[in-house]
Design a protein around this motif. Structure first.
Motif, short mmCIF file in Angstrom:
data_model
loop_
_atom_site.label_atom_id
_atom_site.label_comp_id
_atom_site.label_asym_id
_atom_site.label_seq_id
_atom_site.Cartn_x
_atom_site.Cartn_y
_atom_site.Cartn_z
N PHE A 258 -36.50 11.46 -43.64
CA PHE A 258 -35.18 11.85 -43.10
C PHE A 258 -34.91 11.25 -41.73
N TYR A 259 -35.60 10.15 -41.41
CA TYR A 259 -35.54 9.61 -40.05
C TYR A 259 -34.13 9.14 -39.68
N ASP A 260 -33.39 8.66 -40.67
CA ASP A 260 -32.03 8.18 -40.37
C ASP A 260 -30.98 9.10 -41.01
N ASP A 261 -31.33 10.35 -41.20
CA ASP A 261 -30.48 11.30 -41.94
C ASP A 261 -30.10 12.48 -41.04
N ALA A 262 -28.81 12.64 -40.77
CA ALA A 262 -28.35 13.74 -39.91
C ALA A 262 -28.24 15.06 -40.66
N HIS A 263 -28.46 15.05 -41.96
CA HIS A 263 -28.39 16.30 -42.73
C HIS A 263 -29.65 17.12 -42.63
N VAL A 264 -30.73 16.48 -42.22
CA VAL A 264 -32.02 17.18 -42.16
C VAL A 264 -32.60 17.03 -40.76
N LEU A 265 -32.81 18.16 -40.10
CA LEU A 265 -33.43 18.17 -38.77
C LEU A 265 -34.91 18.47 -38.94
N TYR A 266 -35.74 17.54 -38.52
CA TYR A 266 -37.19 17.72 -38.64
C TYR A 266 -37.78 18.02 -37.27
N GLU B 216 -30.32 9.75 -35.46
CA GLU B 216 -30.84 9.81 -34.09
C GLU B 216 -30.53 11.18 -33.49
N GLY B 217 -31.56 11.84 -32.96
CA GLY B 217 -31.41 13.18 -32.41
C GLY B 217 -31.75 14.27 -33.42
N PHE B 218 -32.06 13.89 -34.64
CA PHE B 218 -32.37 14.89 -35.68
C PHE B 218 -33.86 14.90 -36.04
N THR B 219 -34.67 14.33 -35.17
CA THR B 219 -36.13 14.46 -35.26
C THR B 219 -36.61 14.94 -33.89
N VAL B 220 -37.38 16.02 -33.88
CA VAL B 220 -37.85 16.61 -32.62
C VAL B 220 -39.37 16.72 -32.70
N ASN B 221 -40.06 15.97 -31.86
CA ASN B 221 -41.52 16.00 -31.88
C ASN B 221 -42.07 16.57 -30.58
N LEU B 222 -43.02 17.49 -30.72
CA LEU B 222 -43.72 18.04 -29.56
C LEU B 222 -45.23 17.90 -29.80
N PRO B 223 -45.79 16.74 -29.40
CA PRO B 223 -47.24 16.56 -29.53
C PRO B 223 -47.96 17.35 -28.45
N THR C 118 -48.88 9.61 -35.66
CA THR C 118 -47.43 9.52 -35.42
C THR C 118 -46.95 10.80 -34.71
N GLY C 119 -45.67 10.84 -34.39
CA GLY C 119 -45.07 12.07 -33.86
C GLY C 119 -45.00 12.13 -32.35
N ASP C 120 -44.79 10.98 -31.70
CA ASP C 120 -44.66 11.00 -30.25
C ASP C 120 -43.26 11.49 -29.86
N PHE C 121 -43.12 11.86 -28.60
CA PHE C 121 -41.85 12.40 -28.09
C PHE C 121 -40.67 11.49 -28.41
N GLU C 122 -40.91 10.18 -28.27
CA GLU C 122 -39.80 9.23 -28.37
C GLU C 122 -39.36 9.00 -29.81
N GLU C 123 -40.08 9.53 -30.77
CA GLU C 123 -39.64 9.41 -32.17
C GLU C 123 -38.57 10.48 -32.40
N VAL C 124 -37.30 10.08 -32.28
CA VAL C 124 -36.19 11.04 -32.31
C VAL C 124 -35.23 10.79 -33.47
N GLY C 125 -35.59 9.88 -34.37
CA GLY C 125 -34.68 9.51 -35.44
C GLY C 125 -33.98 8.21 -35.11
N SER C 126 -33.27 7.66 -36.10
CA SER C 126 -32.56 6.40 -35.86
C SER C 126 -31.24 6.41 -36.62
N GLY C 127 -30.35 5.52 -36.22
CA GLY C 127 -29.04 5.42 -36.88
C GLY C 127 -28.34 6.77 -36.84
N GLU C 128 -27.78 7.18 -37.99
CA GLU C 128 -27.08 8.47 -38.03
C GLU C 128 -28.02 9.64 -37.78
#
Ligand SMILES: [Zn+2]
Length: 342
Positions: A172-180, A204-211, A192-202
């Motif tokens: 769901f990295y480029d999918d705004a319908h699913v917030l991970y 972007e902002g729908f992946t939240v990582n807290l390592p 994987t799962g660093d802070f800066e991995e936040v999603g891409s394209g549409e």
């Protein structure tokens, strides 16, 4: 006590991994604990159907799906360094996806919430390969099913497993319908799962990582949820929420280095419920390898999702919010503030 659904089938034990830590005894431990509890044993049990090949192909490469079937038909073997496929594992993996899909249908009908006690786990499985004990990505397939078969277009996936759910994130990295949203130990498998991995394209902002480094206790996890995950989730307004419920963050787990108590899982689940006020919550089993801790933790999750009391007398582990977690949450807030009000 709310009417819910516990999705389970003894067939899950037929994924024969021998002496592997991800074994069928995990199923026995959970189901025995549910059966012992006067409240949990009354929650309706639902037997899932196997997912169709198309439901799995919605998230996986057709050639990969076929290769798992062929390996199982040939008697089995290793799919990767730590993921075994026995002669029945293809069918059981289809049933694990089917279990998560069955939970979606149950909550879309009348179940308040649902718990899917399934194996093999799923969150490491990527589009074209097995990884980390996972064959098909149960939660990702079920989320795609929910988006395409029900009137749902915003799904939250909270992954508290000690390992990062690289497969789910990728789905769901480029999918705004699913917030991970994932907390996980770092450095640790799969890397994987660093802070800066936040999603891409549409997306972007729908992946939240807290390592996080090892040694994070209940109160520190609560702090992370209260200041990061839950505010974001409430703004997202999920119509359906999955918990990728990996109880290998329990302090007694032999793999993970975290300090969550069994009661702590209830606290996390309560917070996730609060972020899904108009939707249903499905907890889908991922990791968790100390059998007693796993069973107690799943009971605590059930208690929260189905509104019955649980009090599990864990040994007290050190409490208080650690500075390390405060600092990590601050860093994540700085990054995520570009997309959410925090
Ligand atoms: Zn794990």
């Amino acid at each position: 006590m709310a009417a819910g659904a516990i999705v389970y089938d003894a067939v899950y034990k037929d994924h024969d991994t021998g002496n592997h830590i991800e074994s069928s005894s995990r199923m026995d431990a959970i189901i025995e604990r549910i059966q012992e509890d006067e409240h949990a044993r009354r929650i309706p049990r639902v037997k899932p159907a196997k997912a169709t090949v198309d439901q799995v192909r919605a998230n996986h490469d057709p050639n990969y799906v076929a290769s798992v079937r062929q390996l199982a038909q040939a008697g089995g073997g290793w799919l990767d360094l730590d993921t075994y496929c026995s002669s029945k594992s293809y069918d059981v993996a289809l049933l694990a996806v089917g279990g998560a899909i069955c939970a979606v249908d149950a909550v879309a009908a009348d179940a308040s919430n649902a718990v899917a006690v399934v194996r093999p786990p799923g969150h490491h499985a990527v589009r074209d390969k097995a990884m980390g004990f996972c064959i098909f990505n149960n939660v990702a397939c079920a989320a795609k099913y929910a988006l395409s078969h029900h009137d749902i277009d915003r799904i939250l996936i909270v992954d508290w497993d000690v390992h990062h759910g690289n497969g789910t994130q990728a789905s769901f990295y480029d999918d705004a319908h699913v917030l991970y949203a994932s907390t996980h130990q770092q450095p640790f498998y799969p890397g994987t799962g660093d802070f800066e991995e936040v999603g891409s394209g549409e997306g972007e902002g729908f992946t939240v990582n807290l390592p996080l480094r090892p040694g994070v206790n209940d109160e520190s996890f609560f702090y992370a949820y209260d200041h990061l995950f839950i505010p974001i989730a409430k703004q997202f307004e999920p119509q359906l929420t999955f918990i990728s419920a990996g109880q290998d963050v329990h302090y007694a787990d032999p793999i993970g280095g975290m300090l969550v108590t069994s009661d702590g899982f209830r606290g996390l689940t309560e917070r996730i419920k609060s972020a899904t006020p108009r939707g249903k919550v499905i907890a889908c089993l991922e990791g968790g390898y100390n059998l007693q801790a796993l069973a107690d933790s799943v009971l605590a999750v059930c208690g929260s999702l189905f509104d019955f009391p649980t009090r599990i007398n864990d040994d007290a582990v050190d409490q208080g919010v650690s500075k390390h977690v405060c600092d990590r949450v601050d860093k994540a807030i700085t990054i995520q503030s570009e997309y959410w009000q925090l």
